[in-house]
Structure formats: C-alpha cells, structure tokens
Design a protein around this motif. Structure first.
Motif, PDB file in Angstrom:
ATOM      1  N   ILE A  91      53.250   3.434  45.245  1.00  0.00           N
ATOM      2  CA  ILE A  91      54.011   3.562  43.999  1.00  0.00           C
ATOM      3  C   ILE A  91      53.395   4.633  43.103  1.00  0.00           C
ATOM      4  O   ILE A  91      54.109   5.426  42.474  1.00  0.00           O
ATOM      5  N   ILE A  92      52.066   4.668  43.062  1.00  0.00           N
ATOM      6  CA  ILE A  92      51.368   5.670  42.243  1.00  0.00           C
ATOM      7  C   ILE A  92      50.883   6.775  43.177  1.00  0.00           C
ATOM      8  O   ILE A  92      49.706   6.861  43.537  1.00  0.00           O
ATOM      9  N   GLU A  93      51.776   7.630  43.585  1.00  0.00           N
ATOM     10  CA  GLU A  93      51.437   8.693  44.528  1.00  0.00           C
ATOM     11  C   GLU A  93      50.772   9.851  43.795  1.00  0.00           C
ATOM     12  O   GLU A  93      51.384  10.494  42.940  1.00  0.00           O
ATOM     13  N   LEU A  94      49.514  10.090  44.131  1.00  0.00           N
ATOM     14  CA  LEU A  94      48.742  11.141  43.469  1.00  0.00           C
ATOM     15  C   LEU A  94      48.752  12.440  44.254  1.00  0.00           C
ATOM     16  O   LEU A  94      48.328  13.480  43.752  1.00  0.00           O
ATOM     17  N   GLY A  95      49.221  12.379  45.489  1.00  0.00           N
ATOM     18  CA  GLY A  95      49.269  13.543  46.365  1.00  0.00           C
ATOM     19  C   GLY A  95      49.276  13.072  47.802  1.00  0.00           C
ATOM     20  O   GLY A  95      49.369  11.872  48.081  1.00  0.00           O
ATOM     21  N   ASN A  96      49.176  14.023  48.722  1.00  0.00           N
ATOM     22  CA  ASN A  96      49.113  13.683  50.137  1.00  0.00           C
ATOM     23  C   ASN A  96      47.943  14.422  50.773  1.00  0.00           C
ATOM     24  O   ASN A  96      47.852  15.646  50.678  1.00  0.00           O
ATOM     25  N   ILE A  97      47.063  13.676  51.395  1.00  0.00           N
ATOM     26  CA  ILE A  97      45.829  14.222  51.943  1.00  0.00           C
ATOM     27  C   ILE A  97      46.084  15.252  53.035  1.00  0.00           C
ATOM     28  O   ILE A  97      45.254  16.135  53.283  1.00  0.00           O
ATOM     29  N   PHE A  98      47.246  15.174  53.690  1.00  0.00           N
ATOM     30  CA  PHE A  98      47.559  16.129  54.752  1.00  0.00           C
ATOM     31  C   PHE A  98      48.051  17.467  54.205  1.00  0.00           C
ATOM     32  O   PHE A  98      48.039  18.475  54.912  1.00  0.00           O
ATOM     33  N   ASN A  99      48.465  17.452  52.957  1.00  0.00           N
ATOM     34  CA  ASN A  99      48.997  18.677  52.345  1.00  0.00           C
ATOM     35  C   ASN A  99      48.113  19.247  51.251  1.00  0.00           C
ATOM     36  O   ASN A  99      48.188  20.449  50.944  1.00  0.00           O
ATOM     37  N   ASP A 100      47.298  18.394  50.634  1.00  0.00           N
ATOM     38  CA  ASP A 100      46.527  18.796  49.458  1.00  0.00           C
ATOM     39  C   ASP A 100      45.034  18.559  49.670  1.00  0.00           C
ATOM     40  O   ASP A 100      44.636  17.643  50.392  1.00  0.00           O
ATOM     41  N   SER A 101      44.228  19.343  49.011  1.00  0.00           N
ATOM     42  CA  SER A 101      42.793  19.075  48.976  1.00  0.00           C
ATOM     43  C   SER A 101      42.531  18.019  47.910  1.00  0.00           C
ATOM     44  O   SER A 101      43.321  17.852  46.962  1.00  0.00           O
ATOM     45  N   LEU A 102      41.438  17.300  48.048  1.00  0.00           N
ATOM     46  CA  LEU A 102      41.090  16.305  47.033  1.00  0.00           C
ATOM     47  C   LEU A 102      40.780  16.972  45.698  1.00  0.00           C
ATOM     48  O   LEU A 102      41.013  16.396  44.635  1.00  0.00           O
ATOM     49  N   GLU A 103      40.244  18.198  45.756  1.00  0.00           N
ATOM     50  CA  GLU A 103      39.974  18.932  44.517  1.00  0.00           C
ATOM     51  C   GLU A 103      41.258  19.120  43.711  1.00  0.00           C
ATOM     52  O   GLU A 103      41.287  18.917  42.497  1.00  0.00           O
ATOM     53  N   ILE A 104      42.331  19.504  44.399  1.00  0.00           N
ATOM     54  CA  ILE A 104      43.616  19.716  43.721  1.00  0.00           C
ATOM     55  C   ILE A 104      44.176  18.396  43.198  1.00  0.00           C
ATOM     56  O   ILE A 104      44.653  18.306  42.060  1.00  0.00           O
ATOM     57  N   ILE A 105      44.123  17.358  44.026  1.00  0.00           N
ATOM     58  CA  ILE A 105      44.638  16.045  43.622  1.00  0.00           C
ATOM     59  C   ILE A 105      43.924  15.547  42.368  1.00  0.00           C
ATOM     60  O   ILE A 105      44.556  15.020  41.437  1.00  0.00           O
ATOM     61  N   GLN A 106      42.606  15.747  42.314  1.00  0.00           N
ATOM     62  CA  GLN A 106      41.827  15.256  41.175  1.00  0.00           C
ATOM     63  C   GLN A 106      42.126  15.999  39.880  1.00  0.00           C
ATOM     64  O   GLN A 106      41.879  15.465  38.796  1.00  0.00           O
ATOM     65  N   THR A 107      42.650  17.195  39.969  1.00  0.00           N
ATOM     66  CA  THR A 107      42.939  17.970  38.751  1.00  0.00           C
ATOM     67  C   THR A 107      44.359  17.759  38.237  1.00  0.00           C
ATOM     68  O   THR A 107      44.682  18.229  37.136  1.00  0.00           O
ATOM     69  N   ARG A 108      45.172  17.057  38.979  1.00  0.00           N
ATOM     70  CA  ARG A 108      46.561  16.866  38.560  1.00  0.00           C
ATOM     71  C   ARG A 108      46.654  15.954  37.338  1.00  0.00           C
ATOM     72  O   ARG A 108      45.829  15.070  37.122  1.00  0.00           O
ATOM     73  N   LYS A 109      47.705  16.187  36.575  1.00  0.00           N
ATOM     74  CA  LYS A 109      47.882  15.487  35.297  1.00  0.00           C
ATOM     75  C   LYS A 109      47.949  13.970  35.484  1.00  0.00           C
ATOM     76  O   LYS A 109      47.342  13.222  34.716  1.00  0.00           O
ATOM     77  N   ARG A 110      48.679  13.505  36.502  1.00  0.00           N
ATOM     78  CA  ARG A 110      48.838  12.056  36.695  1.00  0.00           C
ATOM     79  C   ARG A 110      47.492  11.402  37.003  1.00  0.00           C
ATOM     80  O   ARG A 110      47.187  10.318  36.494  1.00  0.00           O
ATOM     81  N   TYR A 111      46.688  12.047  37.825  1.00  0.00           N
ATOM     82  CA  TYR A 111      45.351  11.549  38.169  1.00  0.00           C
ATOM     83  C   TYR A 111      44.468  11.475  36.923  1.00  0.00           C
ATOM     84  O   TYR A 111      43.852  10.443  36.636  1.00  0.00           O
ATOM     85  N   GLN A 112      44.407  12.562  36.182  1.00  0.00           N
ATOM     86  CA  GLN A 112      43.536  12.629  35.011  1.00  0.00           C
ATOM     87  C   GLN A 112      43.978  11.660  33.915  1.00  0.00           C
ATOM     88  O   GLN A 112      43.144  11.021  33.258  1.00  0.00           O
ATOM     89  N   LYS A 113      45.292  11.534  33.742  1.00  0.00           N
ATOM     90  CA  LYS A 113      45.800  10.620  32.721  1.00  0.00           C
ATOM     91  C   LYS A 113      45.463   9.177  33.052  1.00  0.00           C
ATOM     92  O   LYS A 113      45.027   8.406  32.176  1.00  0.00           O
ATOM     93  N   LEU A 114      45.636   8.787  34.322  1.00  0.00           N
ATOM     94  CA  LEU A 114      45.332   7.417  34.729  1.00  0.00           C
ATOM     95  C   LEU A 114      43.836   7.137  34.635  1.00  0.00           C
ATOM     96  O   LEU A 114      43.413   6.070  34.175  1.00  0.00           O
ATOM     97  N   LYS A 115      43.036   8.094  35.047  1.00  0.00           N
ATOM     98  CA  LYS A 115      41.583   7.928  34.989  1.00  0.00           C
ATOM     99  C   LYS A 115      41.114   7.692  33.550  1.00  0.00           C
ATOM    100  O   LYS A 115      40.302   6.799  33.282  1.00  0.00           O
ATOM    101  N   GLN A 116      41.645   8.487  32.613  1.00  0.00           N
ATOM    102  CA  GLN A 116      41.273   8.326  31.203  1.00  0.00           C
ATOM    103  C   GLN A 116      41.802   7.004  30.656  1.00  0.00           C
ATOM    104  O   GLN A 116      41.128   6.326  29.858  1.00  0.00           O
TER     105      GLN A 116
END
Length: 277
Positions: free
Chosen positions: A230-255
């Motif tokens: 439900i909370i899709e932050l990215g796809n490991i087969f298409n994205d690097s973890l570095e990119i996933i971690q910088t995305r707005k949804r990831y950062q907003k949820l983390k904060q």
C-alpha cells in the motif's frame, strides 16, 4: 545513505497453510528468481548486515532457498527465517550446512493438523548447527493469557526439553523464556495485520529507521506489515536505494514517525506502533 538493522525480503508470497490470523495476499502469487534475489542482495548489502526472509508466504516452500542462503553468505549477510515449520523436517539436513543462517523463528501457533508437528520440529532442530538461534513463537494469546492450543504446546515443550516446574511457570507468565543456550520461547498476543480503518492513532514506529521490506515483486515498503504494498516507496528492480531514500514520500513518512504523527493512512491505523511508545 540510511542504514538499517534489518531488511525483510519476501522470497515468495505463497503459503501451504491458510491460518485465520493471516490477512489475504492481494498481489499475484510469485516465487522470486535467483537472479532477482542476487540483484536485491547487491543493493541491500550496502545498507544492512541482516536480512529476514519473511513478510508473507512460507520461505521453506521456495525451491531455491538453499541457493539463496549460499548467495547471502557471499554477501556476508546474516539470514533470519520465519516459518510455520511444516516443511522443516524435509530441508533441515541441507540447512545445517548453510553458514549464513543465523536464526529460525517457528510459528508454533500456526493452524496445521499434524498431531506430531511440534515433536518433529523439536527433533529436527537438534540437527542444526549450534550457532543457529531457534525461537518458538506462541503469538495467539488473548490478554497475555495462554489459549488452549498454546497451553498444549507448552506441555509438549516441557516434556521434550524436560523443563523444570519453575521454567514452565515462567512460560505462563513471562513473554520471553530461554530454555537452552540457543533455544527460546517468545509469547505475544494475537497480532492484527494493519488495515486502513477509521481508528487512527499517533505513535512512534521503527520503520525506515531500523528496517524496510521488499516484497516478492520488488516493491519497497516501510516495514514487514505492509504485505500488499500500500505504501509503495519504489521498486528495488528499477531504482537504487539511494534514489528511493531521497523521494518525498519516504522522507515525509520518516519525519512523521519522528514526530509521532504518521503521514500514511495505513500507519495511522496500525496498532503495532503503540507498542513502541
């Protein structure tokens, strides 16, 4: 780049049981390929030392499980497995030679119908390396009280491991009990898989701070409880973890977890975060 204490990897979302306490999987059933698993390990080995082969599904069903464990060893990763244990006797002789295997959690509360189920697991556990930690889980308690099934399991533990009366009493009252140098019993109330409801709450969560999860189709989610992505932050087969971690949804949820005010509707409804307060 964020590092994690553990990363959950769902190598399959298929299971050989249909336990009433497990919510249904909505994603298509799938077994992860060796190539996909290797691709994931290349990425997660940069951010963790420990992987859990668990979200939904029964990992011992996977025909390439042993190869996966040997791959994990090549990446210097410790592997923890959560299983219902019904297939354990068939694979234990191969598992004992897997150096990456660190811990096995047995969900003894699973809904199976083999009268010798526990005894077969107890005997097979003896074949494992002395370095492997074994956790017997009893996670179907009601208000911290043993139910009928768990009470019977405790009796079988007492008989097989020749437990003292004092230890048995602790099994009835304490949450975690050590019964040998590498074998433990872990008790907890029956768990409700989170779903979006009108019951919202604030609270802290370890997701994105100590863990992430990767579903069998590569979907990256905050934790092992989001089994349907439900909370899709990215796809490991298409994205690097570095990119996933910088995305707005990831950062907003983390904060939002830091602020104890989750930003995602699923997290607002999840009761597990209340245990962390």
């Amino acid at each position: 780049m964020d590092r994690y204490k553990k990363v959950y990897i769902e190598i399959t979302n298929c299971c050989n049981l249909k336990c009433s306490f497990c919510s249904p999987v909505k994603k298509p059933q799938k077994f992860m390929s060796i190539e996909e698993f290797d691709q994931i390990l290349k990425k997660v080995s940069k951010v963790t030392n420990v992987i859990y082969l668990h979200v939904k599904g029964e990992p011992l069903l996977h025909p390439n499980l042993i190869e996966f464990l040997h791959l994990a060893e090549q990446y210097h990763l410790q592997v923890n497995i959560t299983t219902n244990g019904t297939l354990f006797t068939k694979i234990v002789d191969k598992l004992k030679d897997c150096n990456a295997l660190h811990k096995i959690n047995f969900s003894l509360h699973c809904e199976q119908n083999n009268p010798k189920y526990e005894e077969e697991i107890f005997k097979s556990v003896e074949k494992l390396s002395n370095d492997v930690i074994v956790i017997y889980r009893l996670w179907t308690l009601k208000n911290n009280e043993l139910d009928e099934k768990s009470t019977k399991t405790v009796a079988k533990l007492k008989e097989y491991y020749n437990l003292s009366t004092e230890t048995v009493e602790k099994l009835k009252t304490d949450k975690n009990i050590k019964i040998s140098s590498t074998i433990y019993v872990d008790k907890d109330n029956e768990f409700d898989w989170p779903k979006i409801t009108t019951n919202k709450s604030c609270g802290y969560c370890h997701a994105l701070k100590t863990q992430i999860a990767i579903l069998v189709d590569g979907t990256v989610v905050p934790c092992c409880l989001d089994s349907n992505g439900i909370i899709e932050l990215g796809n490991i087969f298409n994205d690097s973890l570095e990119i996933i971690q910088t995305r707005k949804r990831y950062q907003k949820l983390k904060q939002s977890f830091r602020d104890r005010k989750p930003s995602e509707e699923l997290c607002k409804s999840c009761t597990f975060k209340l245990k962390n307060n």
